[in-house]
Write a protein that holds these residues in place. Structure first.
Motif, PDB file in Angstrom:
ATOM      1  N   HIS A   1      42.229  -0.345   1.298  1.00  0.00           N
ATOM      2  CA  HIS A   1      40.823  -0.068   1.645  1.00  0.00           C
ATOM      3  C   HIS A   1      40.099  -1.362   2.009  1.00  0.00           C
ATOM      4  O   HIS A   1      39.655  -2.097   1.129  1.00  0.00           O
ATOM      5  CB  HIS A   1      40.153   0.624   0.448  1.00  0.00           C
ATOM      6  CG  HIS A   1      38.837   1.271   0.780  1.00  0.00           C
ATOM      7  ND1 HIS A   1      38.296   2.279   0.011  1.00  0.00           N
ATOM      8  CD2 HIS A   1      37.949   1.055   1.780  1.00  0.00           C
ATOM      9  CE1 HIS A   1      37.135   2.664   0.531  1.00  0.00           C
ATOM     10  NE2 HIS A   1      36.897   1.913   1.599  1.00  0.00           N
TER      11      HIS A   1
ATOM     12  N   HIS B   1      34.834   2.382   8.579  1.00  0.00           N
ATOM     13  CA  HIS B   1      34.159   3.669   8.392  1.00  0.00           C
ATOM     14  C   HIS B   1      34.278   4.532   9.644  1.00  0.00           C
ATOM     15  O   HIS B   1      34.291   4.010  10.760  1.00  0.00           O
ATOM     16  CB  HIS B   1      32.675   3.448   8.108  1.00  0.00           C
ATOM     17  CG  HIS B   1      32.387   2.845   6.766  1.00  0.00           C
ATOM     18  ND1 HIS B   1      32.466   3.574   5.605  1.00  0.00           N
ATOM     19  CD2 HIS B   1      32.032   1.595   6.399  1.00  0.00           C
ATOM     20  CE1 HIS B   1      32.156   2.787   4.571  1.00  0.00           C
ATOM     21  NE2 HIS B   1      31.898   1.580   5.032  1.00  0.00           N
TER      22      HIS B   1
ATOM     23  N   GLU C   1      38.249   5.151   6.944  1.00  0.00           N
ATOM     24  CA  GLU C   1      37.562   5.827   5.849  1.00  0.00           C
ATOM     25  C   GLU C   1      36.613   6.811   6.535  1.00  0.00           C
ATOM     26  O   GLU C   1      35.477   6.471   6.886  1.00  0.00           O
ATOM     27  CB  GLU C   1      36.783   4.843   4.957  1.00  0.00           C
ATOM     28  CG  GLU C   1      36.158   5.566   3.763  1.00  0.00           C
ATOM     29  CD  GLU C   1      35.274   4.683   2.893  1.00  0.00           C
ATOM     30  OE1 GLU C   1      34.911   3.574   3.324  1.00  0.00           O
ATOM     31  OE2 GLU C   1      34.913   5.138   1.785  1.00  0.00           O
TER      32      GLU C   1
ATOM     33  N   HIS D   1      29.480   9.741   1.907  1.00  0.00           N
ATOM     34  CA  HIS D   1      28.560   8.620   2.072  1.00  0.00           C
ATOM     35  C   HIS D   1      27.166   9.155   2.321  1.00  0.00           C
ATOM     36  O   HIS D   1      26.998  10.153   3.031  1.00  0.00           O
ATOM     37  CB  HIS D   1      28.996   7.723   3.229  1.00  0.00           C
ATOM     38  CG  HIS D   1      30.277   7.018   2.943  1.00  0.00           C
ATOM     39  ND1 HIS D   1      31.473   7.440   3.441  1.00  0.00           N
ATOM     40  CD2 HIS D   1      30.527   5.932   2.184  1.00  0.00           C
ATOM     41  CE1 HIS D   1      32.434   6.635   2.986  1.00  0.00           C
ATOM     42  NE2 HIS D   1      31.889   5.713   2.225  1.00  0.00           N
TER      43      HIS D   1
ATOM     44  N   SER E   1      38.245   8.571  -1.025  1.00  0.00           N
ATOM     45  CA  SER E   1      37.711   7.267  -1.426  1.00  0.00           C
ATOM     46  C   SER E   1      36.602   7.436  -2.470  1.00  0.00           C
ATOM     47  O   SER E   1      35.832   8.400  -2.410  1.00  0.00           O
ATOM     48  CB  SER E   1      37.185   6.492  -0.211  1.00  0.00           C
ATOM     49  OG  SER E   1      36.188   7.225   0.474  1.00  0.00           O
ATOM     50  N   HIS E   2      36.568   6.487  -3.386  1.00  0.00           N
ATOM     51  CA  HIS E   2      35.586   6.436  -4.498  1.00  0.00           C
ATOM     52  C   HIS E   2      35.044   7.796  -4.964  1.00  0.00           C
ATOM     53  O   HIS E   2      33.821   8.030  -4.935  1.00  0.00           O
ATOM     54  CB  HIS E   2      34.428   5.475  -4.186  1.00  0.00           C
ATOM     55  CG  HIS E   2      33.833   5.578  -2.805  1.00  0.00           C
ATOM     56  ND1 HIS E   2      33.085   6.647  -2.393  1.00  0.00           N
ATOM     57  CD2 HIS E   2      33.886   4.740  -1.756  1.00  0.00           C
ATOM     58  CE1 HIS E   2      32.701   6.455  -1.147  1.00  0.00           C
ATOM     59  NE2 HIS E   2      33.185   5.303  -0.731  1.00  0.00           N
TER      60      HIS E   2
ATOM     61  N   ARG F   1      28.672   0.621  -7.312  1.00  0.00           N
ATOM     62  CA  ARG F   1      28.272   2.012  -7.584  1.00  0.00           C
ATOM     63  C   ARG F   1      28.136   2.137  -9.089  1.00  0.00           C
ATOM     64  O   ARG F   1      29.069   2.546  -9.778  1.00  0.00           O
ATOM     65  CB  ARG F   1      29.302   3.004  -7.021  1.00  0.00           C
ATOM     66  CG  ARG F   1      29.412   2.924  -5.520  1.00  0.00           C
ATOM     67  CD  ARG F   1      30.435   3.862  -4.904  1.00  0.00           C
ATOM     68  NE  ARG F   1      30.678   3.442  -3.538  1.00  0.00           N
ATOM     69  CZ  ARG F   1      31.668   2.614  -3.164  1.00  0.00           C
ATOM     70  NH1 ARG F   1      32.544   2.161  -4.061  1.00  0.00           N
ATOM     71  NH2 ARG F   1      31.781   2.244  -1.906  1.00  0.00           N
TER      72      ARG F   1
ATOM     73  N   ASP G   1      38.090  -1.945  -1.288  1.00  0.00           N
ATOM     74  CA  ASP G   1      36.883  -1.635  -0.518  1.00  0.00           C
ATOM     75  C   ASP G   1      36.184  -2.934  -0.085  1.00  0.00           C
ATOM     76  O   ASP G   1      34.952  -3.025  -0.088  1.00  0.00           O
ATOM     77  CB  ASP G   1      35.932  -0.751  -1.346  1.00  0.00           C
ATOM     78  CG  ASP G   1      34.967   0.050  -0.493  1.00  0.00           C
ATOM     79  OD1 ASP G   1      34.985  -0.113   0.735  1.00  0.00           O
ATOM     80  OD2 ASP G   1      34.182   0.813  -1.074  1.00  0.00           O
TER      81      ASP G   1
HETATM   82 ZN   LIG Z   1      33.119   4.302   1.115  1.00  0.00          ZN
END
Ligand SMILES: [Zn+2]
Ligand SMILES: [Zn+2]
Length: 244
Positions: free
Chosen positions: A8, A41, A74, A102, A131-132, A166, A192
């Protein structure tokens, strides 16, 4: 836990990241990774990657300064049915596809809504990982998301940046890791990185994996061979997916 490949990473193409592909490769080399996945992205994130970025990735070499470069994205999940912001013709040409939620592309709703979107994305045959998913801004039913990942042979990301940017991710990520360990669900560790020196930064994710006793065999990028095996299996599944 040693991680061989950072799955990532973001380059300047993402619009809010600050390093070139070459610099990302130097970052991977500095941390002695064998490779990294370029996962800019998807195009729906404003001011970011153009669709044609993904159509032109073939001009990049397979290796930069001895480090293997994998092509990825992503992608943004756009709705409850798990639709993504990049067409199949682009997705199928990539080595590794993350799908994620997102803020600019998917307004956070209640857990039922967020869970439905992630489960639908995991069922998309062209998606490899989420992702996340521990992002506290998008509460989800962790058990259902893990079950969907396991049923579809996909990976749940433990995102190292989440622990810094986050806030409140730790508990959710620990719960994801515990459930993945318990159910034998695959995990992937991503930095990331939005800057070259963060490529291969896995301090927090590694501690979490240790704390939750997640077996190394479940971490698809713990070794080059396990990552290659994952990609090979997924490439076959993508090729043989049912077409509309
Ligand atoms: Zn992300
Ligand atoms: Zn970003």
């Amino acid at each position: 836990m040693r991680i061989a490949i950072d799955t990532h990473t973001h380059s300047v193409a993402s619009g809010h990241a600050y390093s070139t592909v070459y610099e990302l490769a130097l970052g991977a080399r500095r941390r002695r990774l064998s490779g990294f996945v370029l996962t800019d992205h998807g195009p729906a994130l404003e001011g970011g990657t153009q669709v044609y970025h993904f159509g032109n990735l073939r001009v990049l070499p397979q290796r930069i300064r001895g480090v293997r470069l994998y092509r990825g994205v992503e992608a943004n999940i756009l709705g409850l049915e798990g639709g993504l912001d990049l067409g199949e013709e682009y997705l199928e040409a990539l080595n590794f596809v993350y799908a994620g939620l997102h803020e600019l592309c998917f307004p956070s709703g209640d857990s039922e809504r967020n869970t439905r979107a992630l489960v639908a994305a995991l069922r998309n045959p062209l998606v490899d990982a989420i992702s996340h998913p521990g992002n506290p801004r998008y509460p989800v039913d962790i058990r259902s998301v893990v079950a969907a990942a396991r049923e579809n042979g996909k990976a749940i990301e433990i995102n190292d940046s989440s622990f810094r940017i986050r806030k409140g991710s730790h508990e959710n990520c620990a719960e994801f890791a515990r459930l993945c360990a318990e159910t034998g669900t695959l995990v992937v560790c991503g930095s990331d990185a939005h800057y070259w020196s963060d490529v291969g930064r896995f301090g927090e994710a590694s501690s979490l994996i240790r704390e939750t006793r997640l077996p190394r065999e479940l971490v698809i990028n713990a070794s080059t061979s396990s990552f290659e095996a994952f990609l090979a299996r997924r490439a076959g599944e993508k090729r043989n997916r049912p077409r509309k």
